[in-house]
Design a protein around this motif. Structure first.
Motif, short mmCIF file in Angstrom:
data_model
loop_
_atom_site.label_atom_id
_atom_site.label_comp_id
_atom_site.label_asym_id
_atom_site.label_seq_id
_atom_site.Cartn_x
_atom_site.Cartn_y
_atom_site.Cartn_z
N ASN A 173 0.82 -1.21 0.00
CA ASN A 173 0.00 0.00 0.00
C ASN A 173 0.86 1.27 0.00
OD1 ASN A 173 -2.48 -1.25 -0.11
ND2 ASN A 173 -2.70 -1.35 2.11
N ILE B 56 2.15 1.74 -3.51
CA ILE B 56 1.08 2.28 -4.35
C ILE B 56 0.89 3.77 -4.08
CG2 ILE B 56 -1.42 2.23 -4.76
CD1 ILE B 56 -1.26 -0.84 -4.23
N GLU C 33 1.36 6.87 -6.64
CA GLU C 33 0.28 7.82 -6.90
C GLU C 33 0.73 9.25 -6.62
OE1 GLU C 33 -2.68 6.02 -4.43
OE2 GLU C 33 -3.50 4.84 -6.09
#
Length: 153
Positions: free
Chosen positions: A62, A65, A69
């Motif tokens: 996570n 990610i 982003e």
């Protein structure tokens, strides 16, 4: 020889009012964009500091990610800032061309129109990148809410 009359200057200033208002809006847009970029950079630094303190092996999927982003968002905002700055430059050139055209008795109407339209197109592009960045940020927020995870120490 420069040939300016007081009446002409008044007319030029009246013509330059609309581009000046647009320039004010672009300045506000740039403020919003740079503030968003600053927040993205701050969040990236927090995550990168966590990685450097704990080691790359502690980087959860996570967190990877989210970092990806954040990098994507920073690129989108940078493009939006570039296009907004381009718009501001083009609008400044419109104002200068209005004054120079009248002062030197040049017919710059097509150049002024082209510069103005180019400036508006650059502003449209800036808003498109801004919207894309908002969509990525919203997607990130939704993902974090679904997984119940935000990685602030």
């Amino acid at each position: 020889m420069i040939n300016l009359h007081l009446g002409n200057i008044g007319q030029i200033i009246q013509l330059a009012i609309a581009p000046v208002f647009l320039l004010t809006g672009v300045g506000t847009n740039l403020t919003v964009l740079t503030n968003r970029l600053a927040r993205i950079i701050d969040r990236s630094r927090v995550l990168e500091d966590m990685v450097s303190a704990q080691g790359a092996e502690t980087l959860s999927p996570n967190m990877r990610i989210e970092l990806d982003e954040l990098y994507q968002r920073s690129h989108l905002i940078n493009r939006a800032i570039t296009l907004s700055s381009t718009c501001a430059l083009l609008i400044c050139l419109v104002i200068a061309a209005l004054f120079l055209g009248d002062a030197l008795d040049l017919h710059l109407d097509k150049i002024v129109a082209a510069l103005f339209v180019s400036g508006v197109l650059a502003l449209i592009g800036s808003f498109i990148y801004f919207l894309r960045e908002i969509f990525v940020a919203t997607k990130t927020l939704r993902r974090q809410r679904e997984h119940g995870a935000r990685f602030l120490p």
